[in-house]
Enzyme design. Structure first.
Site, PDB file in Angstrom:
ATOM      1  CG  LEU A  17      34.237  26.736  36.192  1.00 21.28           C
ATOM      2  CD1 LEU A  17      32.996  26.510  35.332  1.00 21.28           C
ATOM      3  CD2 LEU A  17      34.210  25.812  37.415  1.00 21.28           C
ATOM      4  CG  ASP A  59      41.202  36.895  21.076  1.00 24.21           C
ATOM      5  OD1 ASP A  59      40.138  36.271  21.303  1.00 24.21           O
ATOM      6  OD2 ASP A  59      41.226  38.079  20.711  1.00 24.21           O
ATOM      7  CG  ASN A  86      36.696  27.086  30.977  1.00 26.39           C
ATOM      8  OD1 ASN A  86      35.729  26.929  31.697  1.00 26.39           O
ATOM      9  ND2 ASN A  86      37.632  28.007  31.233  1.00 26.39           N
ATOM     10  CB  SER A 137      26.837  24.822  28.083  1.00 32.14           C
ATOM     11  OG  SER A 137      25.740  25.631  27.734  1.00 32.14           O
ATOM     12  CE1 TYR A 151      27.921  33.364  29.748  1.00 30.54           C
ATOM     13  CE2 TYR A 151      25.926  32.461  30.738  1.00 30.54           C
ATOM     14  CZ  TYR A 151      27.300  32.428  30.549  1.00 30.54           C
ATOM     15  OH  TYR A 151      28.033  31.440  31.162  1.00 30.54           O
ATOM     16  CE  LYS A 155      28.478  29.857  27.984  1.00 28.30           C
ATOM     17  NZ  LYS A 155      29.804  29.209  27.805  1.00 28.30           N
ATOM     18  CB  THR A 186      34.588  31.735  38.236  1.00 28.91           C
ATOM     19  OG1 THR A 186      33.369  32.210  37.652  1.00 28.91           O
ATOM     20  CG2 THR A 186      34.484  30.222  38.436  1.00 28.91           C
TER      21      THR A 186
END
Length: 284
Positions: A17, A59, A86, A137, A151, A155, A186
């Site tokens: 993305l 980073d 992103n 997100s 994960y 978020k 992706t």
């Protein structure tokens, strides 16, 4: 350069993305700082847009490096207008399976990385009289799902911080939008890191693999980029934007089920509150 040209700062710009957002911004005539751990995949874009694309190694888990790179970006282009947080990573595994190092690594990229970038860009956005921060997100922030619990946690944390950032930045003309994408082609899943599996979860893991084996129908990242361009062009952008029919339907389904649960437990909820004077206060 046209007056309408903007300066974008995109993290994780070399792939997925982030690459799509970078390409879309360049196609629209904007200038872009593409930040990524590996900027080599951006070389073709730099060759085509040498004056409008600055590729910088970054980073996002290194707070000092984030502030340094943001300063370089502002020195190079003079300002920032649109910031796209992103950069992200996916660690898969059941909650019980995560080591401390794995859990912290997940939070370091998805939450702390976005936090450091947000902190670094705010002084520059304020100085410029405003701007727009896009926090990328996930559908994972709508709820916790088996094998992606950490994960989702990262978020959820990102979104809580971003809601506060939106309220804090509004007085300075800084807008914040939490973008919640669904499925896109992706390398998020192919580059994911898995925990060491605990055999007790083998049945659940097998069921999940069966569901995934049925195939995923995801979308091209350029569709997300087109939506983001529409978002940024809006004079009144929303705090949240869902990307994709699947995530749109899931968001409404989860919200309805939560509201139904709250309503069914309303009596218990209301009974748990009754205002009284502060302890030790003498009532006359």
């Amino acid at each position: 350069m046209e007056i309408s040209s903007q300066v974008w700062f995109v993290t994780g710009a070399s792939r997925g993305l982030g690459r799509a957002f970078t390409e879309a911004a360049l196609a629209a005539g904007h200038r872009v700082v593409g930040a990524a751990r590996d900027v080599e995949p951006l070389e073709d874009l730099v060759t085509r847009h040498p004056d409008r694309l600055l590729a910088l190694r970054l980073d996002v888990t290194d707070r000092t490096a984030v502030f340094d790179v943001v300063a370089q970006a502002v020195e190079h282009f003079g300002r920032l207008d649109v910031v796209v947080n992103n950069a992200g990573a996916l660690f898969t595994g059941m909650v019980e399976e995560f080591s401390e190092a794995e859990a912290r690594a997940q939070m370091d990229v998805n939450f702390f990385g976005a936090l450091w970038v947000s902190q670094a860009v705010m002084p520059h956005l304020r100085a410029g009289g405003g701007g727009h921060v896009l926090q990328i997100s996930s559908i994972g922030a709508l709820g916790g799902f088996p094998s992606t619990g950490l994960y989702s946690a990262s978020k959820f944390a990102l979104e809580g911080m971003s809601e506060a950032l939106a309220a804090e930045g509004a007085q300075f003309g800084v807008k914040v939008t939490i973008v919640q994408p669904g499925g896109y082609w992706t390398d998020l899943y192919t580059s994911s890191t898995a925990t060491s599996p605990n055999p007790v979860y083998d049945p659940l893991r097998a069921e999940l693999e069966k569901q995934w084996a049925e195939g995923s129908i995801d979308s091209e990242p350029k569709l997300a980029a087109e939506a983001v361009m529409t978002l940024v062009a809006s004079d009144d952008p929303p705090l949240r934007l869902l990307l994709g029919s699947m995530v749109y339907d899931v968001a409404f389904d989860i919200s309805r089920r939560r509201m139904d649960t709250w309503a069914s437990w309303e009596e218990v909820s209301r009974a748990a509150e009754k205002a009284v004077p502060a302890p030790g206060t003498q009532v006359t």
